[in-house]
Design a protein around this motif. Structure first.
Motif, PDB file in Angstrom:
ATOM      1  N   LEU A   1       0.811  -1.390   0.110  1.00 55.94           N
ATOM      2  CA  LEU A   1       0.143   0.043   0.220  1.00 55.94           C
ATOM      3  C   LEU A   1       0.803   1.347   0.025  1.00 55.94           C
ATOM      4  N   ASP A   2       2.049   1.206   0.506  1.00 58.78           N
ATOM      5  CA  ASP A   2       2.951   2.385   0.345  1.00 58.78           C
ATOM      6  C   ASP A   2       3.329   2.789  -0.923  1.00 58.78           C
ATOM      7  N   ASP A   3       3.329   1.984  -2.209  1.00 60.40           N
ATOM      8  CA  ASP A   3       3.563   2.473  -3.129  1.00 60.40           C
ATOM      9  C   ASP A   3       2.218   3.328  -3.878  1.00 60.40           C
ATOM     10  N   SER A   4       1.114   2.635  -3.548  1.00 62.17           N
ATOM     11  CA  SER A   4      -0.206   3.105  -3.749  1.00 62.17           C
ATOM     12  C   SER A   4      -0.425   4.672  -3.186  1.00 62.17           C
ATOM     13  N   ALA A   5       0.100   4.490  -2.085  1.00 66.89           N
ATOM     14  CA  ALA A   5      -0.083   5.917  -1.342  1.00 66.89           C
ATOM     15  C   ALA A   5       0.925   7.082  -1.753  1.00 66.89           C
ATOM     16  N   ARG A   6       2.103   6.597  -2.199  1.00 59.08           N
ATOM     17  CA  ARG A   6       2.895   7.589  -3.001  1.00 59.08           C
ATOM     18  C   ARG A   6       2.277   7.824  -4.466  1.00 59.08           C
ATOM     19  N   GLU A   7       1.846   6.940  -5.239  1.00 55.60           N
ATOM     20  CA  GLU A   7       1.115   7.384  -6.379  1.00 55.60           C
ATOM     21  C   GLU A   7      -0.018   8.089  -6.274  1.00 55.60           C
ATOM     22  N   ALA A   8      -0.805   7.983  -5.192  1.00 60.49           N
ATOM     23  CA  ALA A   8      -1.853   8.822  -4.821  1.00 60.49           C
ATOM     24  C   ALA A   8      -1.358  10.030  -4.584  1.00 60.49           C
ATOM     25  N   ALA A   9      -0.478  10.341  -3.659  1.00 59.08           N
ATOM     26  CA  ALA A   9      -0.136  11.805  -3.474  1.00 59.08           C
ATOM     27  C   ALA A   9       0.677  12.328  -4.639  1.00 59.08           C
ATOM     28  N   ALA A  10       1.341  11.642  -5.562  1.00 55.79           N
ATOM     29  CA  ALA A  10       1.673  12.114  -6.828  1.00 55.79           C
ATOM     30  C   ALA A  10       0.452  12.795  -7.828  1.00 55.79           C
ATOM     31  N   VAL A  11      -0.536  11.790  -7.788  1.00 54.46           N
ATOM     32  CA  VAL A  11      -1.580  11.982  -8.719  1.00 54.46           C
ATOM     33  C   VAL A  11      -2.195  13.409  -8.299  1.00 54.46           C
ATOM     34  N   ARG A  12      -2.415  13.667  -6.774  1.00 50.14           N
ATOM     35  CA  ARG A  12      -3.108  14.730  -6.273  1.00 50.14           C
ATOM     36  C   ARG A  12      -2.123  15.823  -6.271  1.00 50.14           C
ATOM     37  N   GLU A  13      -0.893  15.946  -6.390  1.00 52.22           N
ATOM     38  CA  GLU A  13       0.057  16.896  -6.634  1.00 52.22           C
ATOM     39  C   GLU A  13      -0.230  17.319  -8.124  1.00 52.22           C
ATOM     40  N   ALA A  14      -0.221  16.578  -8.917  1.00 51.16           N
ATOM     41  CA  ALA A  14      -0.376  16.852 -10.528  1.00 51.16           C
ATOM     42  C   ALA A  14      -1.851  17.432 -10.594  1.00 51.16           C
ATOM     43  N   ALA A  15      -2.809  17.082 -10.011  1.00 46.18           N
ATOM     44  CA  ALA A  15      -4.042  17.781 -10.178  1.00 46.18           C
ATOM     45  C   ALA A  15      -4.174  18.961  -9.498  1.00 46.18           C
ATOM     46  N   ALA A  16      -3.347  19.170  -8.296  1.00 51.83           N
ATOM     47  CA  ALA A  16      -3.216  20.596  -7.879  1.00 51.83           C
ATOM     48  C   ALA A  16      -2.713  21.677  -8.757  1.00 51.83           C
ATOM     49  N   ARG A  17      -1.507  20.882  -9.446  1.00 45.06           N
ATOM     50  CA  ARG A  17      -0.546  21.906 -10.443  1.00 45.06           C
ATOM     51  C   ARG A  17      -1.803  22.279 -11.584  1.00 45.06           C
TER      52      ARG A  17
END
Length: 127
Positions: free
Chosen positions: A44-60
């Motif tokens: 789940l750590d990989d999924s959490a990192r991927e979700a954080a990256a997606v959120r950051e990209a969406a915010a940008r």
């Protein structure tokens, strides 16, 4: 403070059912659960990192779209303000033309009414 039932459950799974064994050690359920869940949670750590990256990209992306929309709105307002005097002049000229046409129609109607009135007056007035 642990409840009595929890306290007793620490000593039960010391071994398989049967005759008592010398030197039995209480089972550590929390360590067993941690060892069992650790590989799954690590996935789940990989999924959490991927979700954080997606959120950051969406915010940008959202920030960029907001900036672009603000620039477009600013351009639209500037264009509208620049066109406003010309539109006012065109509208005033159109309304003045309509008023002139209405005045001409009213004048023609009045002249026609005067002609009819004079003609009726001539007909009714003895020679």
């Amino acid at each position: 403070m642990p409840r009595f039932r929890e306290f007793l459950s620490r000593f039960r799974p010391a071994g398989s059912p049967g005759a008592a064994v010398a030197g039995a050690v209480p089972a550590d359920r929390s360590a067993e659960l941690a060892a069992e869940l650790q590989p799954v949670l690590a996935l789940l750590d990989d999924s959490a990192r991927e979700a954080a990256a997606v959120r950051e990209a969406a915010a940008r992306d959202a920030a960029e779209r907001t900036r672009a929309a603000a620039e477009e709105a600013d351009r639209t307002v500037r264009t509208a303000r620049a066109r406003a005097p010309r539109v006012r002049e065109e509208t005033a000229a159109r309304l003045a033309g309509e008023a002139d046409q209405e005045t001409a129609r009213a004048d023609a109607a009045a002249r026609s009414a005067v002609r009819e009135l004079r003609e009726r007056a001539r007909e009714r007035t003895p020679g």
